[in-house]
Write a protein that holds these residues in place. Structure first.
Motif, PDB file in Angstrom:
ATOM      1  N   PRO A   1       0.814  -1.222   0.000  1.00  0.00           N
ATOM      2  CA  PRO A   1       0.000   0.000   0.000  1.00  0.00           C
ATOM      3  C   PRO A   1       0.843   1.266   0.000  1.00  0.00           C
ATOM      4  O   PRO A   1       1.935   1.290   0.541  1.00  0.00           O
ATOM      5  CB  PRO A   1      -0.803  -0.109   1.305  1.00  0.00           C
ATOM      6  CG  PRO A   1      -0.030  -1.030   2.165  1.00  0.00           C
ATOM      7  CD  PRO A   1       0.729  -1.956   1.263  1.00  0.00           C
ATOM      8  N   GLY A   2       0.319   2.317  -0.629  1.00  0.00           N
ATOM      9  CA  GLY A   2       0.963   3.629  -0.601  1.00  0.00           C
ATOM     10  C   GLY A   2       0.610   4.344   0.690  1.00  0.00           C
ATOM     11  O   GLY A   2      -0.088   3.800   1.548  1.00  0.00           O
ATOM     12  N   HIS A   3       1.081   5.576   0.836  1.00  0.00           N
ATOM     13  CA  HIS A   3       0.805   6.308   2.081  1.00  0.00           C
ATOM     14  C   HIS A   3      -0.642   6.793   2.124  1.00  0.00           C
ATOM     15  O   HIS A   3      -1.142   7.191   3.158  1.00  0.00           O
ATOM     16  CB  HIS A   3       1.775   7.471   2.259  1.00  0.00           C
ATOM     17  CG  HIS A   3       1.520   8.591   1.312  1.00  0.00           C
ATOM     18  ND1 HIS A   3       1.945   8.578   0.006  1.00  0.00           N
ATOM     19  CD2 HIS A   3       0.846   9.758   1.456  1.00  0.00           C
ATOM     20  CE1 HIS A   3       1.561   9.680  -0.606  1.00  0.00           C
ATOM     21  NE2 HIS A   3       0.893  10.403   0.256  1.00  0.00           N
ATOM     22  N   GLU A   4      -1.305   6.793   0.970  1.00  0.00           N
ATOM     23  CA  GLU A   4      -2.749   7.017   0.968  1.00  0.00           C
ATOM     24  C   GLU A   4      -3.377   6.049  -0.018  1.00  0.00           C
ATOM     25  O   GLU A   4      -2.728   5.593  -0.963  1.00  0.00           O
ATOM     26  CB  GLU A   4      -3.101   8.466   0.591  1.00  0.00           C
ATOM     27  CG  GLU A   4      -2.719   8.860  -0.817  1.00  0.00           C
ATOM     28  CD  GLU A   4      -3.174  10.281  -1.161  1.00  0.00           C
ATOM     29  OE1 GLU A   4      -3.367  11.098  -0.247  1.00  0.00           O
ATOM     30  OE2 GLU A   4      -3.332  10.554  -2.361  1.00  0.00           O
ATOM     31  N   LEU A   5      -4.632   5.722   0.194  1.00  0.00           N
ATOM     32  CA  LEU A   5      -5.325   4.795  -0.702  1.00  0.00           C
ATOM     33  C   LEU A   5      -6.588   5.459  -1.237  1.00  0.00           C
ATOM     34  O   LEU A   5      -7.269   6.185  -0.510  1.00  0.00           O
ATOM     35  CB  LEU A   5      -5.759   3.518   0.043  1.00  0.00           C
ATOM     36  CG  LEU A   5      -4.688   2.562   0.553  1.00  0.00           C
ATOM     37  CD1 LEU A   5      -5.353   1.346   1.211  1.00  0.00           C
ATOM     38  CD2 LEU A   5      -3.786   2.101  -0.591  1.00  0.00           C
ATOM     39  N   GLY A   6      -6.857   5.224  -2.496  1.00  0.00           N
ATOM     40  CA  GLY A   6      -8.136   5.624  -3.069  1.00  0.00           C
ATOM     41  C   GLY A   6      -9.050   4.422  -3.008  1.00  0.00           C
ATOM     42  O   GLY A   6      -8.645   3.318  -3.394  1.00  0.00           O
ATOM     43  N   ILE A   7     -10.249   4.616  -2.502  1.00  0.00           N
ATOM     44  CA  ILE A   7     -11.142   3.472  -2.332  1.00  0.00           C
ATOM     45  C   ILE A   7     -12.451   3.692  -3.081  1.00  0.00           C
ATOM     46  O   ILE A   7     -13.036   4.786  -3.010  1.00  0.00           O
ATOM     47  CB  ILE A   7     -11.431   3.255  -0.831  1.00  0.00           C
ATOM     48  CG1 ILE A   7     -10.098   2.939  -0.150  1.00  0.00           C
ATOM     49  CG2 ILE A   7     -12.484   2.173  -0.611  1.00  0.00           C
ATOM     50  CD1 ILE A   7     -10.168   2.271   1.145  1.00  0.00           C
ATOM     51  N   VAL A   8     -12.857   2.697  -3.834  1.00  0.00           N
ATOM     52  CA  VAL A   8     -14.171   2.750  -4.459  1.00  0.00           C
ATOM     53  C   VAL A   8     -15.024   1.674  -3.796  1.00  0.00           C
ATOM     54  O   VAL A   8     -14.633   0.505  -3.773  1.00  0.00           O
ATOM     55  CB  VAL A   8     -14.091   2.511  -5.982  1.00  0.00           C
ATOM     56  CG1 VAL A   8     -15.495   2.451  -6.593  1.00  0.00           C
ATOM     57  CG2 VAL A   8     -13.275   3.606  -6.655  1.00  0.00           C
ATOM     58  N   VAL A   9     -16.122   2.099  -3.228  1.00  0.00           N
ATOM     59  CA  VAL A   9     -17.074   1.128  -2.699  1.00  0.00           C
ATOM     60  C   VAL A   9     -18.078   0.890  -3.820  1.00  0.00           C
ATOM     61  O   VAL A   9     -18.798   1.799  -4.222  1.00  0.00           O
ATOM     62  CB  VAL A   9     -17.803   1.666  -1.447  1.00  0.00           C
ATOM     63  CG1 VAL A   9     -18.757   0.602  -0.892  1.00  0.00           C
ATOM     64  CG2 VAL A   9     -16.809   2.102  -0.383  1.00  0.00           C
ATOM     65  N   ASP A  10     -18.048  -0.312  -4.367  1.00  0.00           N
ATOM     66  CA  ASP A  10     -18.823  -0.620  -5.568  1.00  0.00           C
ATOM     67  C   ASP A  10     -19.922  -1.614  -5.192  1.00  0.00           C
ATOM     68  O   ASP A  10     -19.632  -2.721  -4.750  1.00  0.00           O
ATOM     69  CB  ASP A  10     -17.865  -1.227  -6.600  1.00  0.00           C
ATOM     70  CG  ASP A  10     -18.553  -1.626  -7.893  1.00  0.00           C
ATOM     71  OD1 ASP A  10     -19.657  -1.116  -8.172  1.00  0.00           O
ATOM     72  OD2 ASP A  10     -17.978  -2.460  -8.626  1.00  0.00           O
ATOM     73  N   VAL A  11     -21.161  -1.195  -5.357  1.00  0.00           N
ATOM     74  CA  VAL A  11     -22.271  -2.068  -4.982  1.00  0.00           C
ATOM     75  C   VAL A  11     -23.135  -2.343  -6.212  1.00  0.00           C
ATOM     76  O   VAL A  11     -23.516  -1.414  -6.926  1.00  0.00           O
ATOM     77  CB  VAL A  11     -23.151  -1.407  -3.894  1.00  0.00           C
ATOM     78  CG1 VAL A  11     -24.380  -2.266  -3.604  1.00  0.00           C
ATOM     79  CG2 VAL A  11     -22.341  -1.190  -2.626  1.00  0.00           C
ATOM     80  N   VAL A  12     -23.395  -3.594  -6.492  1.00  0.00           N
ATOM     81  CA  VAL A  12     -24.390  -3.919  -7.505  1.00  0.00           C
ATOM     82  C   VAL A  12     -25.521  -4.706  -6.848  1.00  0.00           C
ATOM     83  O   VAL A  12     -25.297  -5.430  -5.886  1.00  0.00           O
ATOM     84  CB  VAL A  12     -23.815  -4.715  -8.699  1.00  0.00           C
ATOM     85  CG1 VAL A  12     -22.717  -3.954  -9.405  1.00  0.00           C
ATOM     86  CG2 VAL A  12     -23.338  -6.078  -8.274  1.00  0.00           C
ATOM     87  N   ALA A  13     -26.732  -4.505  -7.366  1.00  0.00           N
ATOM     88  CA  ALA A  13     -27.900  -5.140  -6.752  1.00  0.00           C
ATOM     89  C   ALA A  13     -28.983  -5.346  -7.801  1.00  0.00           C
ATOM     90  O   ALA A  13     -28.879  -4.840  -8.923  1.00  0.00           O
ATOM     91  CB  ALA A  13     -28.420  -4.270  -5.622  1.00  0.00           C
TER      92      ALA A  13
END
Lengths: 458, 103
Positions: A372-384
């Motif tokens: 991991p880098g010193h910061e992380l980009g996060i995508v919370v991906d939800v399908v329904a």
């Protein structure tokens, strides 16, 4: 007709991507025999085919077509558009047709003969072909085409070969709008129609369909000229900024194909193993030795997409080193807490995934260095199953994650930095390629019907 | 030397929605030939670098005219479907970058 040379002008690698007017004009000064452009791709995924939308905007498509059609009409040469509208289904072809008609009307070109070749394949035909054992998945990971999946498939197209396009040319078409076509076929058709070698014609088509991408520097947004002779063809850049080299053209031969020199198309296999590539000293390259084999049975490639779900996502950043050090563990706990909270909703109705950019966001399980880098980009991906459900689960996952009290936490005010407000993005439908099969046909024309439209009068 | 430094082009792309294809192209015939003859580009190497089963690798082919080789393997998730991470497959060349080759 016994021509010594046949010249094809390829304005750009994708209709609507644009090209320098000067390059195109320079191409016209060479007095080409046809203008051909590819408009299609499955590159952007199954969404365009499934949803019936185009890859480029109407304005972009019209800007390119206007130049091509007026120049083609003035020179009295055919203009051929492959895989209209991106995916080449009826809705895409009609979209392209309406743009062509606008141009024809605005420029008073109503005496042009406009042909449309449909590439839609009825579900019943696929069903019958499956039952007869004449329709097989193309790749090892294509899921079996059950009756249920076939029914859920919104539309199915097949890639046409050169034969239906030649038929339209024989009938006197000035403009041909093709539904889904094998990318090189519209180029090959123009040349084969005029008596040139099918192998060279197809190889030329394979290179011209991306226009200047085979040059150095390469781009899809510039024009190229293809000059077919009896035993060879020449690829010529039309912009002084670019030149073709032996390597750039040979390398393009194997661009985005699964094999460098064996290329499969409708009813044929292109064999380019013995090709030679020669620089002519003026930035162009001459190619010889292309071969083509007809296949024993004529097969066409089917493409069909089905809606699988609806999506909502959140983009966020994480900077706290403690949370970063245990990010995957915390995400799993967040997922569990959402599931526990909505225990009245079946777990098969939705899915949550976290994409951790800066850790393994791009490659996932294939990532060789998951550091991991010193910061992380996060995508919370939800399908329904429905958009409402996706919205609700995503909102729950986001708020749970935002306030999740993981072990040892000191930053008790919140775990996520959102770049947008509102944070949640309802995305709409998600598709997948449900049909990616090879289907046997009686002949090259069976599944593709050609229709003529009187220019401007409709 | 790392393959990334030896190659003029190292790229990946979909070859259809169900496959990723990785191309390495070289400026010099000597470099290309040395790598081709070393035999290091094989199913075992690719399978290890990409953490995939050898059966998922469908092609490893050298094309002398282009001074390049191609590796094609099945996608775990088809392009643009849920769980896909790279719709165009254009950033899947990285594991080959650090491969040590003798030139």
């Amino acid at each position: 007709m016994n021509m010594e040379e046949y010249k094809i002008l390829a304005p750009c690698g994708m209709l609507g991507y644009g090209f320098p007017k000067a390059s195109f004009q320079k191409g016209m000064e060479h007095k080409p025999d046809a203008i051909v452009v590819d408009a299609g791709s499955t590159d952007a995924g199954p969404h365009k085919l499934g949803a019936g939308t185009a890859i480029v905007s109407k304005q972009a498509c019209k800007k390119d077509l206007e130049l091509m059609i007026t120049a083609g009409a003035a020179a009295g040469i055919p203009v051929i558009i492959g895989s209209a509208g991106g995916s080449g289904a009826r809705i895409h072809v009609e979209w392209t047709q309406s743009i062509v008609m606008e141009i024809v009307k605005e420029h008073r070109l109503s005496d042009l003969n406009i042909a449309v070749i449909w590439a839609d394949i009825p579900h019943e035909a696929v069903k019958a072909s499956l039952a007869a054992g004449q329709c097989e998945p193309l790749n090892m990971t294509v899921k079996p085409l059950t009756e249920e999946r076939l029914e859920a498939t919104t539309r199915i197209v097949a890639q046409m070969g050169h034969e239906p396009i030649i038929q339209a040319l024989e009938a006197g078409a000035d403009i041909i709008i093709c539904g889904r076509a094998y990318d090189p076929s519209p180029f090959a058709a123009a040349a084969i129609h005029n008596g040139f070698d099918p192998a060279l014609s197809y190889h030329l088509g394979k290179i011209l369909e991306c226009a200047a991408l085979c040059a150095d520097p390469g781009t899809t947004k510039d024009s190229m000229l293809g000059i077919l002779k009896k035993d060879s063809f020449i690829i010529k850049p039309l912009n002084d900024k670019r030149k073709c080299t032996t390597i750039s053209v040979a390398a393009h031969t194997f661009y985005e194909k699964d094999h460098p020199y064996l290329l499969h198309g409708p009813g044929l296999i292109l064999d380019l193993e013995q090709c030679t590539f020669t620089e002519l000293g003026d930035g162009s390259v001459e190619v010889r030795g292309s071969r083509v084999h007809e296949t024993h049975v004529y097969k066409i490639k089917l493409e069909g997409a089905m809606r699988t779900a609806y999506r909502t996502f959140v983009v966020a950043g994480v900077r706290d080193p403690l949370l970063i050090s245990r990010i995957e563990e915390v995400e799993e706990l967040v997922r569990q807490q959402v599931q526990e909270y909505y225990d009245d909703i079946s777990e098969s109705d939705y899915e949550i995934r976290f994409i951790n950019y800066g850790l393994n966001g791009v490659m996932g399980q294939l990532e060789p260095t998951p550091t991991p880098g010193h910061e992380l980009g996060i995508v919370v991906d939800v399908v329904a199953k429905t958009q409402e459900l996706a919205d609700m689960i995503c909102s729950s996952a986001r708020s749970t994650f935002l306030h999740y009290g993981y072990e040892g936490r000191k930053a008790t005010a919140g775990n996520l930095a959102f770049p947008f407000a509102p944070s949640d993005v309802p995305f709409g439908a998600v598709y997948e390629f449900s049909v990616y099969h090879l289907m046997e046909t009686r002949d090259a024309l069976e599944m593709f019907t050609c229709e003529f439209i009187q220019g401007g009068s409709r | 030397m790392k393959l990334y430094d030896a190659a003029a082009v190292l790229r990946s792309k979909n070859s259809g929605p169900f496959e990723i294809t990785v191309d390495a192209l070289f400026d010099h015939a000597a470099t290309y030939n040395k790598i081709k003859q070393s035999g290091i580009i094989n199913k075992e190497t690719i399978s290890k670098l990409y953490n995939i089963a050898p059966e998922e690798i469908t092609e490893i082919v050298f094309f002398d005219q282009a001074l390049g080789f191609k590796v094609t393997f099945a996608r775990g998730v088809s392009s643009g479907s849920f769980l896909d991470r790279d719709v165009y497959g254009a950033q899947q060349h990285a594991p080959l970058m650090d491969l040590e080759v003798e030139v």
